[in-house]
Design a protein around this motif. Structure first.
Motif, short mmCIF file in Angstrom:
data_model
loop_
_atom_site.label_atom_id
_atom_site.label_comp_id
_atom_site.label_asym_id
_atom_site.label_seq_id
_atom_site.Cartn_x
_atom_site.Cartn_y
_atom_site.Cartn_z
N ARG A 157 2.46 1.81 -3.61
CA ARG A 157 1.56 2.27 -4.29
C ARG A 157 1.22 3.89 -4.12
NH1 ARG A 157 -3.54 -0.10 -4.14
NH2 ARG A 157 -3.05 -1.33 -2.19
N VAL B 242 -8.10 6.02 2.79
CA VAL B 242 -7.73 4.69 2.52
C VAL B 242 -8.80 3.77 3.12
CG1 VAL B 242 -5.98 2.82 2.79
CG2 VAL B 242 -5.14 5.15 2.62
N SER C 287 -7.43 6.59 -2.20
CA SER C 287 -8.13 7.49 -3.01
C SER C 287 -7.59 8.90 -2.60
CB SER C 287 -9.52 7.46 -2.88
OG SER C 287 -10.41 6.28 -3.36
N LEU D 168 0.88 -1.15 -0.11
CA LEU D 168 -0.13 0.02 0.02
C LEU D 168 0.91 1.26 0.15
CD1 LEU D 168 -2.71 1.51 0.23
CD2 LEU D 168 -2.38 1.21 2.73
N GLU E 39 -7.39 0.38 -0.06
CA GLU E 39 -7.37 0.94 -1.28
C GLU E 39 -7.62 2.56 -1.28
OE1 GLU E 39 -7.34 -0.17 -4.41
OE2 GLU E 39 -7.08 -2.38 -3.39
#
Length: 384
Positions: free
Chosen positions: A226, A250, A256, A223, A254
């Motif tokens: 990324r 998060v 944003s 994470l 994931e």
């Protein structure tokens, strides 16, 4: 006293002034608080009124900067801008015509804070982000309304059913997630990142008001990689330089990206060290150098540090003369009147564990709140 002088302008300039002083510079300050510790850190300081989300009035700002420059013991190396200028790139352009900007120029700030441009860049790069648009959605349920160039979370509101037309606002779908911010030190030659978690200090009409930050936050390695990769791609696409911040939400692993702030922010207090390494690296990046070289010489932030803002939520008060705890910053001058809901001071804690220092910050907020209200002057002071 030796050291080059540097101009600093921001709503609150204390954090930048402290970093500059630790780095060996002599700060010349314009801000709108004139706090005890800010004045003590400054070679010279001028306090000017400014409005949140509007910024400084140009003529008094220029006059103050000119006065500081004229009286400086040596010519300033340039001007560092903190919070209070993203809402007015035109003013930044004018400042850049008169002073050497240490940080991003007006056009870079305009592109970064223009939601149409920024979120098109994110789409082109494949960076996830909440749905964002200029026009109000047909149904505003689940949407936020934000002011372009706003700061401190005060520019974010739950979207009303029938928002009034305002070209200074845009709309973003509300999504779930933990607020995580990356402080980036970026240039054409290198980049470095540090991760913090952030939280709000909500009020009914200000549900997203900034509360504080803590770092360094350990994330899942994939994470974090990324998020760094996305932040680096955005930095390159926008030609960002110096200290910038990338705000993510998060959810279930994931990320944003919700906002990019093209200037030093609140996490400077979290990640700077006793040598002012981040300020040195910011100056180096602005000069076209390699900030990584500065960081590699010895950037030693604490293992864990938390910073929280105390607000006057119990009502307005006139600041008294108190024995300030060493962990408190942004100390208002005695006699200053702080309006209800306005920032009172900042508390800090550091140690070996993020949860522990964040809990210590929460406890210190209560202690300082009691100390300030118990010692509030009865005489009317100057409005903060």
């Amino acid at each position: 006293m030796t050291g080059e002088t540097v101009l600093i302008a921001a709503f609150s300039a204390r954090a930048l002034a402290a970093s500059a002083r630790r780095a060996g510079y002599r700060p010349l300050i314009v801000d709108c608080f004139g706090d005890i510790d800010t004045v003590a850190l400054a070679e010279a300081a001028i306090c000017l009124p400014a409005r949140v989300q509007v910024g400084f009035t140009p003529r008094p700002l220029f006059a103050a900067l000119e006065e500081l420059t004229a009286k400086a013991p040596s010519p300033p190396i340039g001007l560092v801008l903190g919070a209070g200028f993203e809402c007015n790139p035109r003013l930044v352009h004018r400042l850049g015509e008169r002073f050497r900007l240490i940080g991003n120029d007006a056009e870079t700030i305009r592109r970064t804070k223009d939601p149409v441009h920024l979120f098109k860049v994110l789409d082109d790069l494949g960076v996830p982000h909440p749905a964002t648009q200029i026009d109000a959605p047909a149904s505003t349920d689940g949407w936020l309304m934000k002011r372009i160039g706003g700061s401190g979370g005060l520019h974010i509101h739950v979207c009303p059913q029938k928002p009034r037309p305002d070209k200074r606002r845009y709309f973003q779908r509300r999504i779930e997630g933990e607020p995580i911010s990356l402080l980036g030190l970026v240039s054409e030659k290198s980049a470095a990142f540090a991760v913090s978690r952030q939280w709000t200090s909500p009020l009914p009409r200000r549900p997203f008001r900034y509360g504080g930050a803590a770092g360094s936050l350990l994330l899942d390695a994939d994470l974090e990689a990324r998020m760094i990769e996305m932040s680096l791609a955005v930095s390159e696409a926008l030609s960002l330089s110096g200290i910038v911040s990338f705000d993510y939400l998060v959810h279930e692993g994931e990320p944003s990206l919700t906002e990019v702030n093209p200037r030093p922010g609140a996490s400077l207090d979290v990640f700077d060290d006793v040598s002012g390494t981040l300020f040195k690296a910011h100056v180096e990046a602005a000069q076209g150098g390699d900030p990584a070289a500065i960081l590699s010489e010895g950037w030693h932030p604490p293992i864990a540090r938390a910073v929280s803002v105390l607000y006057a939520d119990r009502g307005p008060l006139d600041a008294g003369t108190i024995a300030w705890p060493e962990w408190a910053a942004d100390r208002p001058q005695p006699g200053t009147t702080i309006g209800r809901g306005q920032p009172l001071a900042t508390v800090m804690a550091e140690g070996d564990d993020l949860d522990t220092v964040q809990a210590a910050c929460a406890q210190r907020l209560g202690e300082l709140d009691a100390l300030l209200y118990d010692n509030s002057n009865e005489e009317e002071g100057a409005h903060r």
